[in-house]
Design an enzyme around this catalytic site. Structure first.
Site, PDB file in Angstrom:
ATOM      1  N   ASP A 105      -1.156  10.311   1.898  1.00  0.00           N
ATOM      2  CA  ASP A 105      -1.018  10.270   3.353  1.00  0.00           C
ATOM      3  C   ASP A 105       0.040   9.257   3.775  1.00  0.00           C
ATOM      4  O   ASP A 105       0.408   8.343   3.009  1.00  0.00           O
ATOM      5  CB  ASP A 105      -2.362   9.963   4.023  1.00  0.00           C
ATOM      6  CG  ASP A 105      -2.900   8.578   3.665  1.00  0.00           C
ATOM      7  OD1 ASP A 105      -2.769   8.173   2.493  1.00  0.00           O
ATOM      8  OD2 ASP A 105      -3.455   7.905   4.551  1.00  0.00           O
ATOM      9  N   GLU A 169      -5.488   6.581   2.592  1.00  0.00           N
ATOM     10  CA  GLU A 169      -5.289   5.147   2.394  1.00  0.00           C
ATOM     11  C   GLU A 169      -4.871   4.456   3.676  1.00  0.00           C
ATOM     12  O   GLU A 169      -5.267   3.311   3.949  1.00  0.00           O
ATOM     13  CB  GLU A 169      -4.237   4.925   1.304  1.00  0.00           C
ATOM     14  CG  GLU A 169      -4.116   3.472   0.833  1.00  0.00           C
ATOM     15  CD  GLU A 169      -3.216   2.603   1.700  1.00  0.00           C
ATOM     16  OE1 GLU A 169      -3.278   1.368   1.582  1.00  0.00           O
ATOM     17  OE2 GLU A 169      -2.425   3.165   2.509  1.00  0.00           O
TER      18      GLU A 169
END
Length: 456
Positions: A105, A169
């Site tokens: 991400d 994350e």
């Protein structure tokens, strides 16, 4: 949601025979293209499941691994929020395993703010441009490129290596690393050490030499909601228990507070070695003096000298002449390893009466020793590609997925090696506009990682 029968949210990706479409390309041949292609997959994470998720990127990684004969598994913790895990069998199965992890991400980006398309993966001025170029699709691409070359050539690592390409994350890892550690700890069986992001990058010092910062510590996280309550009423009247006033005063105290300097062992080690490299004396009574020498990186290193509090959001009311019953704010707090109790005692004192705090996200600080065989392997692999390299430990002011894996007992390091030009504001690339990574840095990184896996 895809999944096997009896195992919701899990997809096994079978390996295919042969060398795949890349033939006998080397990691250096592939890494730039892999980084570009990963950047072009929008995995923006606003922290609320409103984005596209990581599923497409996880499937991309699975395909690239399958091309060289490595099976992987995709885990969906929430529709579209996907992580991938694979294991490479090492030459000595009796040894403890090593985890290599990266997140898929990225933080959101507004195209109108950028010089180039943040999801274009363009090459310009010797760099690959785009959201995630340094945080952290560069490392994802390096991991993929090195593994693909080694598997094509039949080179197994000395010990088992677990690969993890993770979701979420950028919002604390709840739907990625934290979820996997809680729900599927067996995936990391035998892993005692791990390497991940924000380490191994260079800082040019006098004599045309480079310090390479290896992360051995990171601050803890305390993202907090603050809430004040009072009596609602007409804005024209006297209201001594105004919630907005109470909250604003508390936010002002928090935002202006200066914590004392606390030299942790990692920060002290970094500053001592940095001072040596710059030819100045280290003064433990004035550690800030060294920061003037290291340029833009001083922002990140300076934040590891003390605990920090930064107010980031305010919300109250719905009309100018209506005193609201409540007011809220959010604060980003970070605390040093070993100083969490001191941090929260200070926060509670500064809040004062009538203001309550709760957690948006709370996670521990980390610190490990800069010693041992894995550290020696990192140092040797850097020196193999840059004979004048000066590896040094440092503390990260932010947080990474290492926080989740440390809960399984792993020693965690930041080691995503990049040799950088001295003029690049590397720390400013993280979550910044016009994020980019040098092409030469990516190629340097795969050479270092390949050597590292032979020694780890």
């Amino acid at each position: 949601m895809d999944g096997r029968e009896g195992t919701p949210g899990v997809t096994d990706v079978q390996a295919t025979a042969g060398n795949g479409t890349a033939g006998h390309a080397t990691a250096e041949d592939e890494v730039v293209r892999l980084c570009q292609e990963l950047i072009r997959i929008d995995t923006s994470n606003a922290g609320d499941h409103s984005g596209p998720g990581e599923r497409v990127a996880a499937e991309y990684v699975a395909e690239k691994l399958a091309e060289v004969g490595l099976e992987s598994r995709i885990f969906e913790s929430h529709p579209g929020r996907a992580s991938l895990v694979a294991r490479i069998e090492g030459e000595d199965p009796s040894r403890d395993a090593l985890l290599l992890h990266g997140h898929l991400d990225v933080v959101p980006a507004r195209a109108e703010d950028w010089t180039r398309d943040p999801f274009g993966g363009e090459i310009a001025d010797g760099c690959v441009w785009g959201r995630g170029a340094v945080d952290m699709k560069d490392m994802d691409a390096m991991m993929l490129a090195v593994v693909r070359q080694r598997l094509r050539e039949g080179r197994r690592p000395p010990r088992d290596v677990v690969l993890a390409f993770l979701a979420d994350e950028e919002a604390g890892g709840k739907w990625g690393a934290q979820w996997l550690v809680q729900e599927h700890p067996e995936l990391f069986e035998g892993c005692t050490e791990a390497i991940g992001e924000v380490g191994g990058f260079s800082l040019t010092v006098p004599g045309d030499r480079r310090m390479y910062l290896i992360e051995t510590a990171e601050k803890g996280i305390a993202w907090m909601d603050l809430t004040a309550t009072g009596t609602a009423g007409h804005g024209s009247m006297v209201h001594p228990d105004n919630a907005v006033t109470a909250l604003a005063a508390a936010v002002g105290r928090l935002g202006s507070h200066e914590f004392p300097v606390r030299l942790t062992k990692t920060v002290r080690a970094f500053l001592e070695r940095a001072c040596m490299a710059y030819g100045v004396e280290f003064d433990p009574a004035r550690p800030e003096d060294c920061l003037e020498r290291i340029g833009p990186l001083a922002r990140m290193i300076g934040a590891t000298l003390k605990n920090t509090l930064n107010p980031t959001r305010l919300d109250a009311g719905y009309k100018t002449n209506v005193i609201p019953q409540g007011a809220t704010a959010q604060v980003d707090g970070r605390f040093l390893p070993g100083h969490e109790d001191e941090f929260f005692a200070t926060v509670d004192e500064l809040l004062g009466p009538g203001v309550e705090r709760s957690f948006v996200h709370h996670d521990h600080a980390l610190e490990t020793e800069y010693e041992g065989a894995l550290v020696a392997a990192m140092e040797a692999s850097l020196l193999s590609q840059d004979p004048g390299a000066l590896p040094v430990p440092y503390c990260l002011s932010g947080g990474t997925d290492a926080k989740a894996f440390a809960r399984l007992g792993m020693r965690c390091f930041g080691f995503a090696p990049l040799r950088l030009p001295p003029e690049l504001d590397f720390s400013g690339m993280f979550h910044g506009i016009d994020e980019r990574v040098p092409v030469d840095g990516l190629k340097f990184g795969v050479r270092v990682l390949d050597t590292f896996l032979d020694r780890a």
